[in-house]
Design an enzyme around this catalytic site. Structure first.
Site, PDB file in Angstrom:
ATOM      1  CB  CYS A 151      -4.262  -5.363   9.993  1.00 23.16           C
ATOM      2  SG  CYS A 151      -2.737  -6.093   9.341  1.00 23.16           S
ATOM      3  CE1 TYR A 152      -3.028  -5.750   3.485  1.00 26.31           C
ATOM      4  CE2 TYR A 152      -1.438  -7.198   4.541  1.00 26.31           C
ATOM      5  CZ  TYR A 152      -1.714  -6.128   3.711  1.00 26.31           C
ATOM      6  OH  TYR A 152      -0.687  -5.446   3.100  1.00 26.31           O
TER       7      TYR A 152
END
Length: 339
Positions: A151-152
């Site tokens: 996600c990051y």
């Protein structure tokens, strides 16, 4: 099961990413959920997720490779790292396509083993495609194994990519990122305890988080030269949503909005904003919103996504669509949870 639909399996249905997959696949015109499993099984889907009561019900199996291969043509693995590669190693020879939401196939072997554990499936690691269509759309269409991005890294890479050609030589990136608590998963630990996170904000594992390794590797491949990002994640007192603020030194001042518009002109799921982005506008959607501004040679970029969707589950569905010859945007959520 409809004869016209493609049977798919979800392994790891108990978590947040698992339930998001269920929600999207229930409305998918070409996929049908044929098998749902966890590591233990022995429950029903509504026992795992009471919010699905009256919507869908099925038995949740104890995950079994042969049963998956018999039931489905594609499987979503929403399981932890190390667990995923044990499944992949056996599923691919049985002809099942895999979208792996873990980290097991995202990194080159040396980087993976330095930051996770020994890799037990190097043969298939070499064949995996990083599941970011903005970089590898054509490769995703022909692979049997997609490594869904973290996600990051998703929000950070999408923010930085358009500006890599303009980056000052020998300079480095700074990425200040913030995530809602759902990114930590269902299991409660001290940092995600209500009394810790409520009305609070803090960095965790600054300059040492292993998602920083993923960001470095993928940006370096895209730039065709080493790119170093100093990555600092923070935890927000919010359920979902993720934002990255990226700081970059440029060779010279540019019009960053025009660069963004040109780079992403054929990417409808990336929205270029003329004001700084926020979390609410992307929560519940597959969109990535990006804004940028220059101050002399200093570039500020800020991007936001839903960490559970664009950062995990809707990205997995988009990749599965491409793998199965379906329009990429099919069944992707578009309407934000506002107000």
């Amino acid at each position: 099961m409809s004869a016209t639909k493609i049977p798919v399996a979800i392994v790891g249905a108990s978590g947040y990413t698992g339930v998001e997959l269920v929600k999207m696949l229930l409305n998918h015109p070409h996929f049908e959920i044929a098998y749902v499993a966890t590591s233990e099984g022995g429950v029903t889907l509504t026992q795992l997720h009471p919010a699905l009561e009256g919507v869908v019900e099925c038995d949740v199996q104890k995950a079994d490779v042969n049963a998956i291969a018999k039931a489905a043509k594609l499987v979503f693995l929403a399981v932890p790292h190390k667990t995923a590669m044990a499944f992949v190693k056996e599923l691919l020879p049985l002809g099942v396509k895999v979208v792996d939401l873990s980290a097991d196939y995202r990194l080159e072997r040396g980087a993976y083993e330095a930051n996770y554990c020994e890799h037990i499936d190097p043969e298939h690691l070499a064949d995996a495609v990083y599941g970011m269509p903005e970089l590898y759309r054509e490769e995703i269409k022909t692979t049997s194994l997609v490594a869904n991005p973290g996600c990051y890294p998703t929000v950070s890479i999408l923010a930085a990519l358009p500006f890599l050609p303009y980056m000052q030589e020998n300079s480095e990136l700074i990425i200040d990122a913030k995530s809602g608590v759902s990114g930590a998963g269902k299991k409660c630990v001290e940092n995600t305890h209500y009394v810790t996170i409520n009305e609070n904000l803090f960095a965790y594992n600054p300059l040492g988080h292993r998602h920083g390794v993923e960001i470095d590797e993928k940006l370096s491949i895209a730039a065709q030269k080493p790119v170093k990002a100093h990555f600092v994640p923070h935890l927000l007192p919010a359920t979902r949503g993720m934002m990255a603020s990226v700081y970059m030194q440029l060779k010279e001042a540019v019009d960053p909005i025009e660069i963004l518009r040109e780079y992403y002109k054929d990417e409808p799921m990336v929205r270029i904003r003329t004001e700084p982005v926020d979390l609410k506008s992307v929560a519940g959607t597959h969109f990535c919103d990006i804004y940028a501004k220059c101050s002399g040679n200093l570039l500020f970029i800020t991007a936001s996504i839903d960490n559970l969707l664009r950062g995990a589950s809707s990205a997995a569905v988009a990749n599965a669509n491409l793998m199965m010859g379906i329009d990429e945007q099919t069944a992707l959520p578009l309407i934000a949870y506002v107000p």
